[in-house]
Structures are given as structure tokens and as C-alpha cells.
Motif scaffolding. Structure first.
Motif, PDB file in Angstrom:
ATOM      1  N   ARG A  98       0.785  -1.277   0.073  1.00 14.29           N
ATOM      2  CA  ARG A  98      -0.067  -0.220  -0.014  1.00 14.29           C
ATOM      3  C   ARG A  98       0.990   1.290  -0.010  1.00 14.29           C
ATOM      4  N   ASP A 146      -7.899  -9.132   6.580  1.00 15.10           N
ATOM      5  CA  ASP A 146      -6.861  -9.373   7.378  1.00 15.10           C
ATOM      6  C   ASP A 146      -7.654  -9.476   8.606  1.00 15.10           C
ATOM      7  N   ARG A 149      -6.673  -6.964  11.822  1.00 16.06           N
ATOM      8  CA  ARG A 149      -6.987  -5.891  11.924  1.00 16.06           C
ATOM      9  C   ARG A 149      -8.439  -5.574  11.612  1.00 16.06           C
ATOM     10  N   ARG A 153      -8.949  -3.106  15.167  1.00 20.44           N
ATOM     11  CA  ARG A 153      -9.217  -1.747  14.775  1.00 20.44           C
ATOM     12  C   ARG A 153     -10.612  -1.590  14.418  1.00 20.44           C
ATOM     13  N   SER A 155     -14.648  -2.573  12.889  1.00 23.66           N
ATOM     14  CA  SER A 155     -15.450  -2.498  11.807  1.00 23.66           C
ATOM     15  C   SER A 155     -16.923  -2.063  11.691  1.00 23.66           C
ATOM     16  N   ARG A 469      -8.657  -2.256  21.421  1.00 24.51           N
ATOM     17  CA  ARG A 469      -7.642  -2.693  20.862  1.00 24.51           C
ATOM     18  C   ARG A 469      -6.509  -3.212  21.939  1.00 24.51           C
ATOM     19  N   GLY A 494     -11.977   0.980  11.764  1.00 22.82           N
ATOM     20  CA  GLY A 494     -10.796   1.154  10.892  1.00 22.82           C
ATOM     21  C   GLY A 494     -11.291   0.486   9.522  1.00 22.82           C
ATOM     22  N   THR A 495     -12.119  -0.418   9.382  1.00 21.06           N
ATOM     23  CA  THR A 495     -12.737  -1.050   8.381  1.00 21.06           C
ATOM     24  C   THR A 495     -14.200  -0.855   8.032  1.00 21.06           C
ATOM     25  N   GLY A 537     -10.442   0.216   4.136  1.00 14.80           N
ATOM     26  CA  GLY A 537      -9.973   0.463   5.224  1.00 14.80           C
ATOM     27  C   GLY A 537      -8.693  -0.549   5.651  1.00 14.80           C
ATOM     28  N   GLU A 538      -8.412  -0.797   6.986  1.00 17.66           N
ATOM     29  CA  GLU A 538      -7.315  -1.312   7.514  1.00 17.66           C
ATOM     30  C   GLU A 538      -7.209  -3.030   7.176  1.00 17.66           C
TER      31      GLU A 538
END
Length: 598
Positions: A98, A146, A149, A153, A155, A469, A494-495, A537-538
Motif C-alpha cells: 500500500r 486481515d 486488523r 481496529r 469495523s 484494541r 478502521g474497516t 480500510g485497515e
């Protein structure tokens, strides 16, 4: 010789945004390459820009006249076809990364991305990756997310009613628990799903343990002990608004009861020096009510308050108050009580009403977790946590469909408080969040996480998304109205898995929260097919338009639209409307006439 994949040449570069002048030789909207057809200039599709030893990759965000660079709008080139591309990553040697290390130059070639190119980006399944579907534009390419994540992180799964939101959640959870060959990649998976409408018990029954207020044969009863929830919120629900002196006096009584219990040495981890009224120890609400009602109605035979004028003792177990004669007129006996009066008669009446209301039994009379009048309970916190988090199935579904809507905020807040506090303080233990993380999936989140909501549920979710987290607690927010979700909560996700969204405000909320400024890709949200999502996202290597893998027939959430034409085409049969009134009265959709236990 001109490569068949040539799309055009770089005409302008502005940061991560480039303008591409489409090659004149590309006359058709479809190119045939290697026997496969590819759409030319499709919004959301990828392009490749060769840079010697490595390739840059971007996503088409805009096509046509509006994509024309400002500098070219008044020149002869204005009539040419232009494409706006957002650069997103590069392949160095064989690995996709990325971000970009260099920018393209003017007149660099821009190529269509073939399935072979896509396989280089998505085809490698690294450790911790979960296959959740196929690329919408290349169904042979699996889409991975993933897992690390996705959980740590946080979602959000967002989509209008009928977009396939519940099916997507069920498919995602099944993909985490079971791989495509049916084996378990993650045997220690720990997921807890708050099911507001009772949609998931059928679709996930083979991999989930269901807890319900009115359980079926293969389900367990749902209990949320009041003494394990936040005491301040619990008193607010039980008694309504309390003055500061009254609240302090009541919490002092609760603390005194817990302190006496702690000194008995029956409970592990108790330090009397750090004990508070919020420490999760059992105490009897019935006895508390009895202790509080007595001084409110008490009278005395003399003004010195030496002899009680009681006529009939009360019964705490049955919530019967003692009987006293009313105070005499003027200075006549009996005399009104002057000590320990908190003036909370109305609040105590409400408390008694709550305790007698059967619809709150799951919380106020929680089975083996309900304390006796001397504050002893058959089961304690370890058994409660083990029943939710230590089941032999990877998913626990708390079915809240039978819960009164007025108590939903308090209930969800209480559940999350129990889970988070246990995993937070026990984070270093083998059963704790760091050693065995927990994913909490919150369906219909807009009902208790709205901007104007002011309750324990919202406060606890804000705490989880900000701090979870570090302690192994992840959140998945599921909602059909992202515009109503609290900004702090949504910004910490994050997602994003965005399904079809028709409302402009909802689309704008998703777009503003996304980490990738791909407005052209987001503009396709209203026209996504059912079960199709944009994932960004993540947890995703790149923003992806994905066709989510559907669960098999018979394993889908009970949220599908009724087939009106088929239902109305059937001959009208003999009907018995007790089958409507019975479940309503029983507050149980599975109620049947004559069935034991209804």
C-alpha cells in the motif's frame, strides 16, 4: 507493437490523483484480452502504470467530461476522453504494498488490469487472512480480509434494508469460523453477537450457542444479573431520578451489604480496602427495598421514638411492606418517623413495580444468579462469564428480541460492561482478552448508539472502540442508518463493509469516514447488487468491490423479504388467530398452543 491492455497515457499528476488521456485506439467499451472481456474505463476498476522494475496501481474514480483537467478545458484536447485515477499502491518485485514510492511521469503508459495482475494483489493468502467473497469484476479472484486488523481496529457493516446486511454478517462470521473446506482455521475463535431481532439463531446454529429469554430446546436461558451491571445505571432504571443525598444513602447501604459479604472470604479477588458499591458482588434487591421502605412509612408510639407502632411485619421475599398506623393529627400519637427518612416513597413504589414485572425477570430475577435475602447466590461471575465466553462453540448469540425496548440501552450497556471489565482486568490471563481476543458484533446499532442517545450502551461502546484494541476487545458495528450513529464510534472503525446505501446522508457519512478519498467508487453505493459490498480500510489491502459469498440455503438469517406473490397465490386455508395473540402475550415467537413451558 501496441499492447492490448493499453488504456491511455498520463496527462496530469496532482499528488495521488492523476488524469489519464484515453488512447485513441481504444474505440470500444469492451476489450478482449487473452480470451476474456474487460470493461474499459469502469469506475472502481484498477489500472496499472509500469515504472521499470515495478508497477504502480490505481483505481478509476471518475470518467468522462468531468474528469478533464482544468488546464485542458479550453484547449483543443477538451473533447478527448479523460479518466481520473487515484493511486493506491505498487508491486515491488512480487509483493504488493500500500502506498507509492514514486509518481508517474507525463505520457507514461496506463494499462488495464487483467485477472493475472489482480491475482498478484489478491491471490496470495498470507497468515491471518479470511476469504469472504470474490471480486465483483473478476469472480475467479478470492477476496481476503486481515482478521487481526478486522478485530483489533474495529469495523462497520453498513447497508440499507434489503441490501444483504444480515446475510453478509452471517457469511463473514462463518468464514472466520470455517474455511471453504469445512475445517477450522481458528479453533479458539471467540465472538459474541448481540442479536436484536432474533435473526441469526437459525443461520448460525451449528457454530453458535444461543441464549434467549424464552429458550428453545437447544438454547440456553439468557440471564444478566443486575448486580454485575453498573450500579448507578441500575438504580436509575429501578427507581428513576434520585436526589444526591438519597443516592448517597442508598449506595452506602449497598456498599455495607457488599462489605459484609466480602469479609466472609467466599469470593476470590476481593480486597475490602478497595471495595466500592460498584464491585460485582451479589446483593438482594428485595431486602434493599425492604430496608428502605420501612423508615419511609414507620410511626412510633411516643415522640421519643422508643417503641415502634408496627401493626404487621412486612415480607421482603414477597415485597410486602410492613403495616404502620398513619401519624396522628397535630401532636397526637402515633408519631411520624424523624430519622433516616429519604423521602423516596415514589421511587420505592417504582422499584417494587419493576421487581414484580415478569418481563424483567431475566435481569432482576436471574435464575441461579439471584441472591437470597442474605445476599447469597448459587452461581457467581465465573459461571456467567464461562457460559458466554467459554462455550464449546466459537460464537455466542445473545438473542435480545424478547427484551422490552425501554430497557435495551441499559441491558446492552450492562452486557458490554460485564464483558469489557472482565477482559480488561483479566487481560494477562489465558482466558483474558490479550491471550484470547473477543469480537463483539452489535446488530441494529443505531437503536442504542445514536447521536442523541445518552445511556450506558453508548458510553461502553465508545470506551471499547477507543481502548479495546489494547485489551483484546474488538467491535463490529452493524447498522442500516450510519448517519444516526455517534460520530466518535464510527470514526474509530478502521474497516468499512458498505453495502447498498440509497440515502444521501448515509452515503455522505460513510464517505467522510473512509480513509481513502475515492468519491467515484463511493458514488456506486446506490447501485450495488444485493450481497455486493465495497470493502475499504485497515483489513483490506485495497478498496474492493466484492461479491460476498452467500451462506447455503437454510443457513441464512431469518430476515429475507416475504414472497408476496407466492403467499397470496395460495388457496385461503382455515386460520386460528390464537397463533398471533398467544406469541404476543407470551413474548415468544415460538409459542405453540398446548406446548409445555409456554
Amino acid at each position: 507493437m501496441i499492447a492490448p491492455t493499453l488504456l491511455g497515457h498520463v496527462g496530469a499528476v496532482s499528488g495521488a490523483t492523476i488524469s489519464v488521456r484515453q488512447f485513441e485506439g481504444v474505440a470500444s467499451g469492451i476489450a478482449i484480452i487473452g480470451g476474456r472481456s474487460y470493461r474499459v474505463g469502469q469506475v472502481g476498476s484498477f489500472v496499472r502504470i509500469p515504472q521499470g522494475y515495478h508497477d504502480l496501481y490505481g483505481i478509476i474514480a471518475e470518467v468522462g467530461a468531468t474528469a478533464t483537467p482544468e488546464a485542458a478545458q479550453n484547449l483543443s484536447s477538451r473533447g478527448e476522453r479523460w479518466i481520473t485515477v487515484q493511486l493506491v499502491g505498487e508491486i515491488v518485485e512480487t509483493a504488493f504494498e500500500r502506498g507509492i514510492s514514486q509518481y508517474p511521469a507525463i505520457n507514461d503508459e496506463v494499462h488495464l488490469v487483467t485477472e493475472d495482475d489482480l491475482a498478484k494483489i489478491y491471490g496470495t493468502a498470507e497468515e491471518g487472512q479470511v476469504v469472504i467473497g470474490r471480486l465483483a469484476g473478476a469472480e475467479s479472484i478470492p477476496v481476503h480480509v486481515d482478521l487481526d486488523r478486522l478485530v483489533t481496529r474495529h469495523s462497520a457493516v453498513l447497508g440499507s434494508t434489503g441490501s444483504g446486511k444480515s446475510t453478509t454478517v452471517a457469511s463473514l462470521l462463518r468464514a472466520i469460523v470455517r474455511s471453504t473446506d469445512g475445517s477450522s482455521n481458528f479453533p479458539s475463535t471467540r465472538i459474541l453477537l448481540l442479536d436484536i431481532h432474533g435473526e441469526y439463531a437459525t443461520s448460525l446454529k451449528k457454530i453458535a450457542q444461543v441464549f434467549r429469554v424464552s429458550p428453545a430446546d437447544d438454547e440456553k436461558p439468557l440471564f444478566i444479573p443486575y448486580w454485575a451491571t453498573d450500579t448507578t445505571e441500575m438504580l436509575g432504571f429501578m427507581m428513576g431520578k434520585l436526589s444526591d443525598p438519597a443516592f448517597a444513602a442508598i449506595t452506602d447501604k449497598i456498599l455495607s451489604k457488599k462489605l459484609q459479604l466480602a469479609k466472609g472470604g467466599m469470593y476470590d479477588g476481593i480486597d475490602v480496602n478497595s471495595l466500592t458499591f460498584d464491585t460485582p458482588l451479589p446483593f438482594s434487591l428485595k431486602q434493599l427495598w425492604s430496608d428502605l421502605i420501612d423508615p419511609e412509612i414507620k410511626t412510633w408510639n411516643e415522640n421519643t421514638q422508643l417503641t415502634s407502632a408496627i401493626e404487621k411485619p412486612g415480607n421482603a421475599e414477597k415485597l410486602v411492606a410492613p403495616v404502620y398506623p398513619l401519624p396522628g393529627p397535630g401532636g397526637a400519637k402515633p408519631f411520624a418517623n424523624k430519622t433516616a427518612v429519604l423521602s423516596i416513597r415514589r421511587q420505592l413504589d417504582q422499584m417494587r413495580s419493576r421487581l414484580l414485572d415478569r418481563q424483567y425477570d431475566f435481569m432482576l430475577h436471574p435464575g441461579d444468579w439471584e441472591p437470597t435475602l442474605n445476599d447469597q447466590a448459587k452461581k457467581d461471575l465465573p459461571e456467567l462469564l464461562e457460559s458466554w465466553l467459554g462455550t464449546d462453540k466459537p460464537i455466542s448469540i445473545l438473542d435480545l428480541s424478547g427484551i422490552p425496548s425501554g430497557v435495551l440501552h441499559h441491558l446492552v450497556g450492562g452486557i458490554l460492561n460485564i464483558l469489557y471489565e472482565a477482559l480488561f482486568w483479566g487481560r494477562e490471563a489465558a482466558e483474558g482478552g490479550r491471550q484470547r481476543p473477543l469480537l463483539v458484533v452489535m446488530e441494529e446499532a443505531h437503536r442504542y448508539l445514536g447521536k442523541d442517545a445518552d445511556g450506558p450502551a453508548k458510553a461502553m461502546v465508545q470506551r471499547i472502540v477507543k481502548e479495546g484494541r489494547k485489551f483484546g476487545v474488538g467491535a463490529m458495528i452493524v447498522s442500516q442508518r450510519p448517519s444516526e450513529i455517534d460520530d466518535t464510534i464510527l470514526s474509530q472503525c478502521g474497516t468499512f463493509i458498505a453495502l447498498r446505501l440509497s440515502n444521501t446522508g448515509d452515503r455522505g457519512k460513510v464517505q467522510s469516514a473512509l480513509p481513502d478519498s475515492l468519491s467515484g467508487l463511493m458514488d456506486s453505493l446506490p447501485v450495488l447488487r444485493t450481497g455486493e459490498a465495497i470493502i475499504t480500510g485497515e483489513a483490506a489491502k485495497l478498496p474492493i468491490r466484492c461479491r460476498i459469498t452467500l451462506p447455503p440455503e437454510g443457513a441464512r438469517p431469518s430476515s429475507e423479504d416475504p414472497r408476496v406473490s407466492q403467499a397470496w397465490a395460495k388457496p385461503k386455508a382455515q386460520e386460528d388467530y390464537v397463533s398471533l395473540s398467544g406469541p404476543w402475550r407470551a413474548q415468544n415467537p415460538k409459542w405453540k398452543r398446548g406446548k409445555e413451558g409456554n
